[in-house]
Design a protein around this motif. Structure first.
Motif, PDB file in Angstrom:
ATOM      1  N   ALA A 237      20.206 -44.590  15.052  1.00  0.00           N
ATOM      2  CA  ALA A 237      20.117 -46.049  15.097  1.00  0.00           C
ATOM      3  C   ALA A 237      19.033 -46.516  14.142  1.00  0.00           C
ATOM      4  CB  ALA A 237      19.804 -46.517  16.514  1.00  0.00           C
ATOM      5  N   VAL A 238      19.327 -47.570  13.400  1.00  0.00           N
ATOM      6  CA  VAL A 238      18.342 -48.236  12.537  1.00  0.00           C
ATOM      7  C   VAL A 238      18.327 -49.702  12.962  1.00  0.00           C
ATOM      8  CG1 VAL A 238      17.655 -48.815  10.188  1.00  0.00           C
ATOM      9  CG2 VAL A 238      18.806 -46.623  10.651  1.00  0.00           C
ATOM     10  N   ILE A 239      17.211 -50.166  13.478  1.00  0.00           N
ATOM     11  CA  ILE A 239      17.158 -51.491  14.092  1.00  0.00           C
ATOM     12  C   ILE A 239      15.876 -52.210  13.670  1.00  0.00           C
ATOM     13  CG2 ILE A 239      18.545 -50.815  16.086  1.00  0.00           C
ATOM     14  CD1 ILE A 239      15.929 -50.524  17.661  1.00  0.00           C
TER      15      ILE A 239
ATOM     16  N   VAL B 234      16.193 -43.127  17.173  1.00  0.00           N
ATOM     17  CA  VAL B 234      16.139 -44.570  16.928  1.00  0.00           C
ATOM     18  C   VAL B 234      15.002 -44.834  15.944  1.00  0.00           C
ATOM     19  CG1 VAL B 234      15.678 -46.838  17.929  1.00  0.00           C
ATOM     20  CG2 VAL B 234      17.088 -45.184  19.179  1.00  0.00           C
ATOM     21  N   VAL B 235      15.324 -45.517  14.849  1.00  0.00           N
ATOM     22  CA  VAL B 235      14.326 -45.868  13.836  1.00  0.00           C
ATOM     23  C   VAL B 235      14.138 -47.380  13.844  1.00  0.00           C
ATOM     24  CG1 VAL B 235      13.687 -45.784  11.406  1.00  0.00           C
ATOM     25  CG2 VAL B 235      15.028 -43.909  12.406  1.00  0.00           C
ATOM     26  N   VAL B 236      12.905 -47.828  14.066  1.00  0.00           N
ATOM     27  CA  VAL B 236      12.582 -49.250  14.036  1.00  0.00           C
ATOM     28  C   VAL B 236      11.902 -49.538  12.704  1.00  0.00           C
ATOM     29  CG1 VAL B 236      11.495 -51.167  15.252  1.00  0.00           C
ATOM     30  CG2 VAL B 236      12.193 -49.134  16.524  1.00  0.00           C
ATOM     31  N   VAL B 237      12.505 -50.423  11.916  1.00  0.00           N
ATOM     32  CA  VAL B 237      11.976 -50.691  10.578  1.00  0.00           C
ATOM     33  C   VAL B 237      10.907 -51.776  10.628  1.00  0.00           C
ATOM     34  CG1 VAL B 237      12.543 -51.443   8.238  1.00  0.00           C
ATOM     35  CG2 VAL B 237      14.107 -49.941   9.488  1.00  0.00           C
ATOM     36  N   GLU B 238      11.228 -52.922  11.155  1.00  0.00           N
ATOM     37  CA  GLU B 238      10.249 -53.996  11.361  1.00  0.00           C
ATOM     38  C   GLU B 238      10.569 -54.661  12.692  1.00  0.00           C
ATOM     39  OE1 GLU B 238       8.800 -55.672   7.017  1.00  0.00           O
ATOM     40  OE2 GLU B 238      10.616 -56.533   7.887  1.00  0.00           O
ATOM     41  N   ALA B 239       9.542 -54.988  13.444  1.00  0.00           N
ATOM     42  CA  ALA B 239       9.752 -55.644  14.737  1.00  0.00           C
ATOM     43  C   ALA B 239       8.475 -56.382  15.123  1.00  0.00           C
ATOM     44  CB  ALA B 239      10.100 -54.627  15.822  1.00  0.00           C
ATOM     45  N   GLY B 240       8.638 -57.615  15.545  1.00  0.00           N
ATOM     46  CA  GLY B 240       7.511 -58.376  16.036  1.00  0.00           C
ATOM     47  C   GLY B 240       7.083 -57.895  17.412  1.00  0.00           C
TER      48      GLY B 240
ATOM     49  N   LEU C 268      12.523 -53.783  20.640  1.00  0.00           N
ATOM     50  CA  LEU C 268      11.678 -53.006  21.543  1.00  0.00           C
ATOM     51  C   LEU C 268      12.392 -52.712  22.854  1.00  0.00           C
ATOM     52  CD1 LEU C 268       8.230 -54.720  20.870  1.00  0.00           C
ATOM     53  CD2 LEU C 268       9.314 -52.795  19.687  1.00  0.00           C
ATOM     54  N   ILE C 269      13.377 -53.538  23.219  1.00  0.00           N
ATOM     55  CA  ILE C 269      14.205 -53.231  24.391  1.00  0.00           C
ATOM     56  C   ILE C 269      15.003 -51.961  24.132  1.00  0.00           C
ATOM     57  CG2 ILE C 269      16.101 -54.051  25.847  1.00  0.00           C
ATOM     58  CD1 ILE C 269      15.180 -56.906  25.240  1.00  0.00           C
ATOM     59  N   THR C 270      15.547 -51.856  22.927  1.00  0.00           N
ATOM     60  CA  THR C 270      16.274 -50.647  22.554  1.00  0.00           C
ATOM     61  C   THR C 270      15.361 -49.434  22.613  1.00  0.00           C
ATOM     62  OG1 THR C 270      17.571 -52.025  21.049  1.00  0.00           O
ATOM     63  CG2 THR C 270      17.786 -49.638  20.815  1.00  0.00           C
TER      64      THR C 270
ATOM     65  N   GLU D 155      14.377 -39.623  20.528  1.00  0.00           N
ATOM     66  CA  GLU D 155      13.143 -39.714  19.753  1.00  0.00           C
ATOM     67  C   GLU D 155      13.089 -41.047  19.012  1.00  0.00           C
ATOM     68  OE1 GLU D 155      10.280 -36.692  17.508  1.00  0.00           O
ATOM     69  OE2 GLU D 155      12.372 -36.585  16.879  1.00  0.00           O
ATOM     70  N   VAL D 156      11.910 -41.657  19.001  1.00  0.00           N
ATOM     71  CA  VAL D 156      11.725 -42.962  18.361  1.00  0.00           C
ATOM     72  C   VAL D 156      10.813 -42.809  17.154  1.00  0.00           C
ATOM     73  CG1 VAL D 156      10.817 -45.304  18.648  1.00  0.00           C
ATOM     74  CG2 VAL D 156      12.086 -44.206  20.520  1.00  0.00           C
ATOM     75  N   TRP D 157      11.276 -43.362  16.038  1.00  0.00           N
ATOM     76  CA  TRP D 157      10.495 -43.413  14.803  1.00  0.00           C
ATOM     77  C   TRP D 157      10.223 -44.873  14.472  1.00  0.00           C
ATOM     78  CZ3 TRP D 157       9.894 -38.942  11.399  1.00  0.00           C
ATOM     79  CH2 TRP D 157      10.464 -37.769  11.905  1.00  0.00           C
ATOM     80  N   ALA D 158       9.118 -45.127  13.822  1.00  0.00           N
ATOM     81  CA  ALA D 158       8.778 -46.495  13.419  1.00  0.00           C
ATOM     82  C   ALA D 158       8.214 -46.477  12.007  1.00  0.00           C
ATOM     83  CB  ALA D 158       7.768 -47.116  14.380  1.00  0.00           C
ATOM     84  N   VAL D 159       8.598 -47.485  11.229  1.00  0.00           N
ATOM     85  CA  VAL D 159       8.112 -47.614   9.861  1.00  0.00           C
ATOM     86  C   VAL D 159       6.790 -48.381   9.885  1.00  0.00           C
ATOM     87  CG1 VAL D 159       8.585 -48.585   7.579  1.00  0.00           C
ATOM     88  CG2 VAL D 159      10.447 -47.580   8.930  1.00  0.00           C
ATOM     89  N   PRO D 160       5.693 -47.792   9.405  1.00  0.00           N
ATOM     90  CA  PRO D 160       4.413 -48.514   9.396  1.00  0.00           C
ATOM     91  C   PRO D 160       4.490 -49.742   8.494  1.00  0.00           C
ATOM     92  CG  PRO D 160       4.124 -46.168   8.887  1.00  0.00           C
ATOM     93  CD  PRO D 160       5.585 -46.452   8.811  1.00  0.00           C
TER      94      PRO D 160
END
Length: 363
Positions: free
Chosen positions: A116-118, A227-233, A239-241, A251-256
């Motif tokens: 997932a890319v969200i 799940v990869v979060v690219v940008e999120a406020g 963040l629900i996902t 596993e959750v990944w996040a883009v700094p």
């Protein structure tokens, strides 16, 4: 009433759904027993007078049969929990949907690796570029890219997946005959044309109600290995996902991102709380057992073709297009003016643009 029709009934009856179904199965002694023992319905926790009335009316109407007929009329495939093609990953949920509805290729749902890319609906140009690159490289390496078809990061990820040559699955919060957002019509056509699929737990005719989207997010998490979060406020729906993914052990990944940008507050906080920082696409690919395959940048025989391709995934501003296409801002504005005059591009409020035609193909 057979089990399939019963599951479709629960999928189509607003106010009931997966949790009510589980309670009724527990009280009545199984799925088939729900129809056989209506006298036990009132004993199920949370099945008050209103839900009892809804359920009674749904049985009277044979709602499940109605939904089956709607699906046949609209070319939508209904998959219930008792059907072989129901995605196995959804059974990981504590409240798997009684039924899901699909347009497109079932192969996109059968592929063993999905990511997932969200992210936010209001991304920065950097976020759009990263999401699109992730979608393209994950797809090119063999992963199915899963996202929610929303404006912004979701649309960019789907577009990147199409460019990567692999299937992408768009999970909607409305019936598949009620496309939302409407400006993604061209994108959905591209998804389907490239072997992807549209999926929803909402039956045909269901509008995009606000309450449907948090439930939609759990399906995105369940269908994906990571799940990869690219940008999120700070309060982003993405963040629900993430919460659903963590409950499922994904596993959750996040883009700094920059510490002074609101679009990065959520992702930076995720990293502080233990999410893996995504520093390059090779790391999540390795986690999925895949290897990066070089993908070409957006190409086309002329700048207008490239422009139309860029407009398929989201509704960018002229500045965002200039950055994405590496063209001078003045040249982009001139091209947009010509394409708008030709009827190929529409200007939206806020200075954003959307295309309703596919890029021209050249031999």
């Amino acid at each position: 009433m057979n089990e399939r029709e019963l599951l479709l009934l629960f999928s189509g009856c607003e106010g009931l759904g997966a949790r009510c179904l589980a309670k009724l199965m527990n009280v009545c002694g199984g799925l088939a027993a729900i129809a056989q023992h209506p006298e036990l319905w009132a004993k199920a926790p949370g099945i008050g007078p209103r839900r009892h009335q809804l359920l009674t009316e749904a049985f009277r109407r044979r709602l499940g049969a109605e939904i089956e007929e709607q699906c046949q009329e609209t070319g939508i495939r209904a998959l219930t929990q008792v059907d072989d093609d129901y995605p196995q990953r959804l059974h990981d949920l504590y409240d798997p949907p009684p039924a899901i509805f699909v347009r497109g290729s079932m192969e996109a749902l059968r592929r063993p690796v999905a990511a997932a890319v969200i992210g936010t609906r209001r991304p920065t140009p950097y976020g759009v570029t990263v999401a699109r690159q992730l979608g393209r490289e994950l797809s090119g390496a063999g992963a199915t890219v899963v996202s929610g078809l929303a404006r912004g990061i979701d649309g960019a990820a789907h577009l990147g997946a199409v460019e990567g040559g692999g299937p992408t699955v768009a999970v909607l919060g409305a019936g598949l005959d009620r496309l939302y957002p409407a400006e993604h019509y061209s994108l959905t056509e591209a998804i389907l044309a490239h072997g992807g699929a549209l999926l929803s737990e909402q039956p045909p005719g269901r509008p995009p109600l606000r309450g449907n989207f948090p439930a939609r997010n759990r399906l995105i998490a369940a269908l994906s290995a990571i799940v990869v979060v690219v940008e999120a406020g700070r309060r982003s729906g993405a963040l629900i996902t993430v919460g659903e993914a963590l409950e499922l052990g994904r596993e959750v990944w996040a883009v700094p991102g920059p510490i002074n940008r609101p679009e990065s507050e959520g992702t930076n906080r995720l990293i502080a709380d233990g999410a893996r920082p995504l520093l390059n696409v090779e790391e999540p690919l390795a986690e999925l057992g895949l290897r990066a395959v070089g993908q070409p940048e957006i190409t086309g025989d002329n700048e207008a073709d490239r422009m139309l391709k860029a407009l398929l995934g989201h509704a960018p501003t002229a500045d965002e297009l200039a950055l994405s296409l590496r063209l001078p801002a003045g040249r982009v504005m001139a091209l947009l003016g010509r394409l708008e005059a030709e009827g190929a591009v529409e200007r939206l409020p806020g200075g954003r643009f959307v295309s309703f035609v596919r890029p021209r193909s050249r031999e």
